[in-house]
Motif scaffolding. Structure first.
Motif, PDB file in Angstrom:
ATOM      1  N   VAL A  41     -34.721  -4.700 -36.297  1.00  0.00           N
ATOM      2  CA  VAL A  41     -36.078  -5.205 -36.397  1.00  0.00           C
ATOM      3  C   VAL A  41     -36.526  -5.184 -37.847  1.00  0.00           C
ATOM      4  CG1 VAL A  41     -37.246  -2.992 -36.031  1.00  0.00           C
ATOM      5  CG2 VAL A  41     -38.331  -5.081 -35.242  1.00  0.00           C
ATOM      6  N   SER A  49     -31.326 -11.138 -40.150  1.00  0.00           N
ATOM      7  CA  SER A  49     -30.482 -12.258 -39.718  1.00  0.00           C
ATOM      8  C   SER A  49     -29.234 -12.355 -40.576  1.00  0.00           C
ATOM      9  CB  SER A  49     -31.249 -13.579 -39.825  1.00  0.00           C
ATOM     10  OG  SER A  49     -32.284 -13.596 -38.897  1.00  0.00           O
ATOM     11  N   GLN A  98     -32.109 -18.566 -32.381  1.00  0.00           N
ATOM     12  CA  GLN A  98     -33.512 -18.619 -32.011  1.00  0.00           C
ATOM     13  C   GLN A  98     -33.891 -19.899 -31.279  1.00  0.00           C
ATOM     14  OE1 GLN A  98     -36.170 -17.782 -35.165  1.00  0.00           O
ATOM     15  NE2 GLN A  98     -37.940 -18.684 -34.190  1.00  0.00           N
ATOM     16  N   ASP A 180     -29.838 -13.609 -32.257  1.00  0.00           N
ATOM     17  CA  ASP A 180     -30.786 -13.669 -33.370  1.00  0.00           C
ATOM     18  C   ASP A 180     -32.100 -14.283 -32.886  1.00  0.00           C
ATOM     19  OD1 ASP A 180     -32.055 -13.822 -35.766  1.00  0.00           O
ATOM     20  OD2 ASP A 180     -30.496 -14.949 -36.805  1.00  0.00           O
ATOM     21  N   GLU A 181     -33.094 -13.465 -32.707  1.00  0.00           N
ATOM     22  CA  GLU A 181     -34.407 -13.900 -32.222  1.00  0.00           C
ATOM     23  C   GLU A 181     -34.294 -14.768 -30.963  1.00  0.00           C
ATOM     24  OE1 GLU A 181     -37.310 -13.094 -33.791  1.00  0.00           O
ATOM     25  OE2 GLU A 181     -36.879 -12.771 -35.907  1.00  0.00           O
ATOM     26  N   THR A 183     -35.702 -14.792 -28.147  1.00  0.00           N
ATOM     27  CA  THR A 183     -36.874 -15.093 -27.316  1.00  0.00           C
ATOM     28  C   THR A 183     -38.076 -15.535 -28.138  1.00  0.00           C
ATOM     29  OG1 THR A 183     -37.645 -12.795 -27.396  1.00  0.00           O
ATOM     30  CG2 THR A 183     -36.201 -13.385 -25.591  1.00  0.00           C
ATOM     31  N   THR A 184     -37.886 -15.677 -29.460  1.00  0.00           N
ATOM     32  CA  THR A 184     -39.035 -15.942 -30.313  1.00  0.00           C
ATOM     33  C   THR A 184     -39.690 -17.285 -30.019  1.00  0.00           C
ATOM     34  OG1 THR A 184     -37.941 -14.629 -31.961  1.00  0.00           O
ATOM     35  CG2 THR A 184     -39.779 -15.932 -32.729  1.00  0.00           C
ATOM     36  N   GLN A 191     -39.878 -15.193 -21.814  1.00  0.00           N
ATOM     37  CA  GLN A 191     -39.264 -14.134 -22.608  1.00  0.00           C
ATOM     38  C   GLN A 191     -38.843 -12.972 -21.717  1.00  0.00           C
ATOM     39  OE1 GLN A 191     -40.904 -12.716 -26.424  1.00  0.00           O
ATOM     40  NE2 GLN A 191     -41.562 -10.928 -25.320  1.00  0.00           N
ATOM     41  N   THR A 213     -34.605  -9.162 -34.041  1.00  0.00           N
ATOM     42  CA  THR A 213     -35.917  -9.718 -33.713  1.00  0.00           C
ATOM     43  C   THR A 213     -36.985  -9.100 -34.593  1.00  0.00           C
ATOM     44  OG1 THR A 213     -37.574 -10.000 -31.979  1.00  0.00           O
ATOM     45  CG2 THR A 213     -36.243  -8.037 -31.861  1.00  0.00           C
ATOM     46  N   HIS A 214     -38.143  -9.735 -34.644  1.00  0.00           N
ATOM     47  CA  HIS A 214     -39.251  -9.119 -35.372  1.00  0.00           C
ATOM     48  C   HIS A 214     -40.227  -8.489 -34.391  1.00  0.00           C
ATOM     49  CE1 HIS A 214     -40.905 -12.929 -34.065  1.00  0.00           C
ATOM     50  NE2 HIS A 214     -42.073 -12.326 -34.130  1.00  0.00           N
ATOM     51  N   ASP A 215     -39.925  -8.604 -33.078  1.00  0.00           N
ATOM     52  CA  ASP A 215     -40.878  -8.180 -32.064  1.00  0.00           C
ATOM     53  C   ASP A 215     -40.518  -6.791 -31.533  1.00  0.00           C
ATOM     54  OD1 ASP A 215     -42.400  -7.782 -29.789  1.00  0.00           O
ATOM     55  OD2 ASP A 215     -42.371  -9.903 -29.242  1.00  0.00           O
ATOM     56  N   VAL A 218     -40.094  -6.365 -27.710  1.00  0.00           N
ATOM     57  CA  VAL A 218     -38.819  -6.796 -27.137  1.00  0.00           C
ATOM     58  C   VAL A 218     -37.777  -5.701 -27.334  1.00  0.00           C
ATOM     59  CG1 VAL A 218     -36.951  -8.474 -27.363  1.00  0.00           C
ATOM     60  CG2 VAL A 218     -39.311  -9.233 -27.443  1.00  0.00           C
TER      61      VAL A 218
END
Lengths: 337, 336
Positions: A41, A49, A98, A180-181, A183-184, A191, A213-215, A218
């Motif tokens: 994250v 990434s 993504q 890589d991401e 569900t973004t 999601q 991810t950045h979330d 998640v």
């Protein structure tokens, strides 16, 4: 912990430019065991990434892996030739990106894309490959799979497209998936479906997943362990519960406070002032020190490495003081800020 | 209830997406219409933050654009502080009302002219509305605005590309404030930003609301952000409001099955391991929405009545809900 499937040691990814060399990933070490989900994250530009791309050998030139090693099942894969790496990519390591619209070819039916990938990696006839493609679509939960198999990507909705991409990644039963991401680009309800799917695959096939991810939400739902990245380095790594509830790095702590939560009070969010440094201007010492409320003298000059125990560690000088149990060790130098 | 600054009544916006006339004739295809907003009504009190939340394609951004006048409504009325702004003609008669509302867009990379200096970007509404006269005075005012949003007056000399995403969003907030508005329409203002920067922008918006007494219409798909900023929330599904009311009520005692499904789907930072209802299906196409209640194909409580008859909003407690199950009192307990 079981024998790790993937081991990354001191990975460094550089981009030579006219203005000097940019270090996108700086001395990263991590490992993933079979059946484990490692969350990575961080905010945009943290290098998360790029770490994933380095592992599957997809760093675009002029970027390159400058040093360090990547081992899959004990075998080095960072120094393989292009053709050798192609055999591993897809077969041993699957990738989910993504945007499901750009990772599918819009001109080919889904069946053709799946069959092509299956036949590249597995020794099957077209008929067998088609049967396998159908099984995969069923496995990722696409309703009326027989009918959908011969549709084009644009005939699928966003969530269904991402399922197709996951099916593609699963074609050759890879042991490691870099997501890589994933569900973004999707709505929350979709999601949740994709997260459930990834978790099921992970436990049923003992697939190891690196989830970028950045979330944080998640990660909390999906990952077993999490690595928090900041300016190309790992700021903190540990079991997901520990990192969320007992964050050791001030950056992780700030990040947690910055996430609005339902049920929390409507007061102001914790604010980390400033923004992540650009790769051209990474500060000396700890890269986080200009934004850190607890920065002291040493943080301005010396870059901290990961400090802590084998399971949970953070690259922060505060950890050193906690570990030695004495706050007075460099108290004399404190107070500068 | 405080006096309403914005009143929206039975607002409708349809988009004609029919194939060209010749294709319709030759291929015998009917006209097709997207019912992006299909009869919604709410009020926003002075100083409040009203949020619209929903998944992509539910029509929330269309509502934002209708309110500021970027689209004209197909039917229905919009009233701002007692002034009718339902049509372009009405807006033209009431330019004053138009100035009092401004908009902040989602993507700060696309909403700022890359060839203009920040000073000129922020000064445009001031010049247009002739709020301040004289270049020197405008420059001073722009400096004040930039400082108000946490930039420095000297930043005015720079171009948008010299700023990070969060700073650009500050510039667009400064531009919105330049017209001295009372009402800001914010369409996903933080969706393009990282969490730590999102926190800065949300805090800034709250600070400005307190200092300037602003009223916000806030559009977002992120339920946690919505919970954090709003006093009232409206949940949209396929062009209609399915449930709206006080934030605490909607989040703590949601009644509509769709609201419950959304709340269940949010990943949980606390990892309480709560049992969640598996989310089924996806948002159907707004060109051909399901009959009756548009949510019935995904609803665990759907009955024959839901399939044939669209539910009317009824007032339950402090919220309004459009659901037959609520009306018929056959709603299961919410686990909370």
């Amino acid at each position: 912990m079981a024998e790790p499937l993937l081991t990354v040691r001191n990975l460094r990814v550089e981009f030579p430019t006219r203005k000097g060399t940019l270090v996108a990933v700086d001395d990263i070490s991590l490992s993933i065991a079979p059946g484990e989900v490692l969350g990575v994250v961080g905010e945009s530009g943290a290098g998360k990434s790029m770490t994933g791309a380095a592992i599957i050998g997809l760093i675009e030139p002029p970027g390159r892996v400058a040093s360090g090693e990547i081992l899959l099942d004990g075998r080095r894969i960072d120094n393989l030739s292009y053709d050798e790496m192609r055999k591993i990519r897809g077969k041993e390591i699957g990738a989910i990106f993504q945007d499901p619209l750009t990772s599918l070819n819009p001109l080919y039916r889904v069946s053709r894309q799946l069959v092509e990938t299956i036949m590249t990696h597995l020794d099957l006839t077209v008929k067998q490959a088609r049967a396998r493609a159908l099984d995969l679509l069923k496995e990722v939960g696409i309703p009326a799979a027989e009918e959908r198999l011969d549709h084009y990507p644009h005939q699928f909705s966003g969530g269904m497209r991402q399922r197709v991409v996951i099916a593609l990644a699963l074609c050759a039963e890879p042991r490691l998936i870099i997501a890589d991401e994933p569900t973004t680009a999707l709505d929350v309800s979709i999601q949740a479906q994709i997260i459930t799917l990834l978790k099921r695959l992970c436990s049923e096939h003992q697939t190891a997943i690196m989830l970028v991810t950045h979330d944080m939400g998640v990660i909390a739902e999906t990952a077993d362990r999490v690595a928090v990245m900041y300016a190309g380095r790992i700021a903190e790594i540990g079991p997901v519960q520990d990192v969320i509830k007992r964050a050791r790095h001030p950056y992780t702590e700030g990040l947690m406070g910055a996430i609005p939560t339902i049920g929390g009070r409507h007061e102001l969010l914790t604010q980390i002032d400033g923004s992540m440094p650009r790769l051209t201007a990474i500060p000396e010492g700890c890269a986080f020190h200009p934004r850190c409320p607890q920065a002291h003298f040493k943080c301005h000059t010396v870059r901290p490495d990961l400090i802590g125990d084998a399971s949970h560690s953070a690259s922060c000088w505060l950890m050193e003081r906690q570990a030695s149990g004495s706050v007075g060790a460099d108290a004399g130098q404190e107070g500068g800020r | 209830m405080t006096d309403a600054l914005l009143k929206v009544d039975n607002l409708v916006r349809h988009f004609d997406v029919s194939p060209p006339w010749l294709n319709r004739v030759i291929e015998r295809r009917p006209k097709s219409v997207v019912k992006a907003v299909d009869g919604i009504g709410f009020e926003i009190g002075r100083g409040e933050t009203f949020s619209l939340v929903g998944e992509s394609g539910c029509g929330k951004s269309t509502v934002a654009r209708l309110v500021v006048g970027l689209y004209n409504p197909t039917a229905g009325t919009l009233e701002f502080d007692g002034i009718d702004i339902s049509s372009g003609a009405a807006r033209a008669r009431n330019r004053g009302a138009q100035r009092r509302m401004q908009m902040i867009f989602q993507d700060p990379y696309a909403s700022l002219n890359p060839r203009w200096r920040v000073t000129d970007i922020v000064a445009e509404p001031i010049r247009f509305n002739k709020l301040v006269s004289g270049d020197a005075a405008i420059r001073v005012r722009v400096g004040e605005l930039l400082e108000q949003v946490g930039l420095s007056a000297a930043d005015g000399e720079k171009y948008p590309h010299e700023f990070s995403g969060g700073q650009r969003q500050r510039v667009s907030i400064a531009r919105a404030l330049a017209g001295s508005p009372e009402f800001l329409v914010c369409d996903e203002p933080t969706s393009a930003l990282d969490v730590s920067v999102q926190a800065q922008i949300l805090n800034l918006m709250k600070k400005l609301q307190r200092e300037l007494g602003l009223t916000y219409l806030f559009i977002s798909h992120d339920l946690a952000v919505v919970y954090h900023v709003s006093t009232k929330v409206g949940v949209m599904y396929l062009g209609r409001l399915v449930e709206w009311g006080e934030t605490e009520v909607i989040f703590n005692a949601p009644r509509h099955p769709y609201t419950r499904m959304l709340l269940d789907a949010i990943p949980d930072l606390d990892m309480s391991g709560r049992a969640r209802t598996p989310v089924a299906g996806e948002v159907p196409s707004p060109i051909d929405p399901p009959s009756g209640c548009a949510f019935h194909p995904r609803c665990p409580l759907a009955t024959d009545r839901c399939r044939s008859e669209a539910p009317k909003p009824v007032s339950v407690g402090a919220a309004m809900v459009a659901c037959h199950a609520v009306e018929e009192n056959r709603l299961p307990e919410w686990h909370g």
